[in-house]
Write an enzyme that holds these catalytic residues in place. Structure first.
Site, short mmCIF file in Angstrom:
data_model
loop_
_atom_site.label_atom_id
_atom_site.label_comp_id
_atom_site.label_asym_id
_atom_site.label_seq_id
_atom_site.Cartn_x
_atom_site.Cartn_y
_atom_site.Cartn_z
N GLU A 16 40.26 38.00 44.50
CA GLU A 16 40.15 37.23 43.27
C GLU A 16 39.02 37.82 42.40
O GLU A 16 39.18 37.98 41.18
CB GLU A 16 39.84 35.76 43.59
N ASP A 64 41.56 47.13 25.95
CA ASP A 64 42.61 46.83 24.96
C ASP A 64 42.01 46.66 23.56
O ASP A 64 42.57 47.15 22.58
CB ASP A 64 43.34 45.55 25.37
#
Lengths: 183, 183, 183, 183, 183, 183
Positions: C137, C151
């Site tokens: 996680e 991005d």
């Protein structure tokens, strides 16, 4: 809890139970003739540019609004969290609204600003080039941004609530442009 | 579009910009001291039974309500679609509301019934045994059921809208039971 | 393209092809004796408090770093977007990493800060009370926050890249605490 | 932990705090003029063929590499699990990277092979015909394949780590082909 | 197409239309008294160890079976893809089966082997410690592994089909162990 | 449990182990030459109208069928739940079937009706305009509707099972129309 169709339940307006008299009302396109839910066939519709804007309002105490705007000004992520919840939610619409078609969204924008002294106004605009409209994407985006705001303020302001989620305008498709309050 | 924090934007209430005077307001638990969003650490809280009910109202024209209730009575899936959208939405809350914890829901129920002549009332109840509450699951379930109703009626009734999404009551956890209008 | 197991491919180290000599290496717990992937059975392990922190580094040009930090200071959502991508990604780990168990995360935090003049450091910490650890996680959260930064800057800085994603420390479980560089 | 924008934090390079001097740097397209995150509007861009390849490297001990390649040769699923994690991850990109557009991927390939004696190289190639590129799909696919490898070897090799995730090349769109190291 | 409840449709067995005579049949626990779907409340049930195994069979031509097993033997990913589709599908059961509860699966295993000369047998076993059983997780895992096999062979063998998906056994919970064919 | 490729396991038909003799069988398009799974490149195929229908059958006791049809007639959500599970499942196909392409479905319909005295027949039809077919969407939709029926009746009827999931017909694409039993 007796819901529609439960024993002893009668629809408002009286005529409902027996079915409406002539002329028949326009059909609900998401239900087949026998009442079954379906995803409407849009295969024959042309692809056109589609755009829709929805609006949601979160009501909170003036002190809460002042606090989150103060925090929001220099550094806080609260508005960013709500914007992203809206953008991600709009992209997830076909997963969340059972009869919606998957659409290749070309744009999602979520704007949040105070409205008076005790509310935040959220506007979500979506666009695509597709065979059906993006109203549900805009509505879902606005609703999820509002839910995310509520999540972050509910510890401070138990009475906060979402007061409205509605479509403001849409364009594209056979029925042409529409704007709330003008039709 | 200038949002909070944009140039020239001032928070309502005046005091916001400089930060509130003493005593400091309670903190927003989802934001760290520097304003960063985070999932609050609930590791030290005890597991208790939690329950919450949220309410949403969809407003529509009386003729629309009569039509969908007539359809709903013998065979139509409209109410079932909305109930399932609410149940599935409640289960997906941690995916949709960025700072929510994943919770092992033990129950979700969505009830829908007419309210007066021009509205549907939706109530979503969730329960779990967990370290934090299920308010957001109930709110998300109610909102998604309302969005699904809107999706199905919008072709008939363009002015339909979600008029409210709010928590009715909750129980469990340190703060004990709460009911809207009583505190 | 010949991958491992393709014709003519030989594993490095020589011994691999025939199988290792005695003593046998420790087994890969995710593969059954016949090589099949499986989700390891953790039903017999006790629930304990688990915590893990992973680190990712995004390398970018100094001018890019200066620009996003300048933007970040007063109002920009860039860091918030990356933090949320990390938090949401950590919650979706069992959907993304095929053999991971679903875990009830009690906390996720993502911190981002400049590291020198040409990098951003991302640290993702996760906690739970469960039968297995939260290393994946934390790793998934750090990686997704780094991907979201990439991005947003890739249009400005084509050479930007993720330079590292690694576990820093973990605690809880049978094997006890571990910290990179100490074992 | 003080992040960017926290009290007392100053951006590297000095100029950041006041904003860069003229000429202004190119804008971050994912942020509106007021700093709000948004999904960029690509509605006016033409559809073209797009392709991108990203690379990730997982570093592990030579003995670990020998073991997984030995296992991989005749029967093991380890490489298959990583390839699928990459393919599924690439398809999930718009759900994971908040500001990415949904794209109709026409192809995803993930190739994995040893690189020297202590690393695995992963290459993920994606293609589509769309209004924007597939760099993030390739990067996300490579990163998730690398995370899946790490998940499977971490029990054997605690110091394993992802050493790099970067774009190798892309083609299509207004800016034309690009290859790392050539610009 | 007239479905159940459509005009002129009569249930088989005759008595259905008017409702069954006394004694009343056991209730469908997923439907409330008024017929509304709901997620059953399991909050009062104790947590116990639960385990279930489901079986699916894919029928294909002997030549197809020989080909995929030949491929499968030294290097092919076909069986690994199907195993992972099953494992991932089992983890996503509460998202896919509307009235299922989210459960913290402690184990998922999918085994695939030839059955005679013209079929593949798939067995999916799931386990958890929870307030309700894992039958649906095992069934969903088996069905998705079978669908993934079909997807990969359908280009070779158009008549391939899934011939069966059924529960083999389950244990845990109030009703105790059950095995197909023994009750 | 020894699966294909496990020690001592031999494929049926004998020839499998050494690889098939000439002429070579048609390739499995989802596997590259070295056996790696991949999403097939469909970038060069033309977009055409595609349609497919799949069929699933759930077998149950006559008394169970009578009961659910009786319930279904006036008010029950059982059939609606199954239809929605099918529609939502069809939309989720690329997430569930690892090597499937994402497709913009233009229509999904799920019809359910009794078949004889001890079965329900489910037909799922999907359509799109795309570069590849919708067989897997139809198959996944039919299978998930069948699983949802099983989930709701399993408490009443432990021996209920899914007896079949198969493609009935498809059209569109290079290979033209196909109908089960005609080729």
């Amino acid at each position: 809890m007796a819901g529609p169709g439960g024993p002893g339940w009668a629809p408002p307006g009286g005529a409902g139970g027996e079915g409406p008299a002539a002329p028949p009302p326009p059909a609900l396109s998401h239900l087949a003739a026998d009442g079954s839910a379906r995803m409407v066939d849009i295969g024959d519709k042309p692809e056109t540019e589609r755009r829709a804007t929805a609006y949601a309002r979160v009501e909170l105490r003036p002190a809460t609004l002042a606090q989150i705007c103060a925090r929001g000004t220099p550094k806080g992520d609260l508005f960013a969290v709500a914007r992203l919840a809206g953008i991600l939610g709009a992209k997830r619409t076909p997963d969340l609204i059972p009869l919606c078609h998957p659409l290749p969204l070309s744009c999602v924008e979520v704007a949040i600003e105070p409205e008076g002294e005790a509310a935040l106004a959220i506007r979500c605009t979506c666009a695509t080039r597709a065979r059906t409209g993006v109203e549900m994407e805009a509505m879902t985006g606005a609703a999820l941004a509002a839910l995310a705001v509520y999540d972050m303020v509910k510890g401070l302001d138990r009475a906060a609530a979402i007061a409205e989620v509605r479509l403001l305008e849409k364009s594209g498709g056979r029925s042409g442009p529409w704007r709330r309050g003008e039709s």
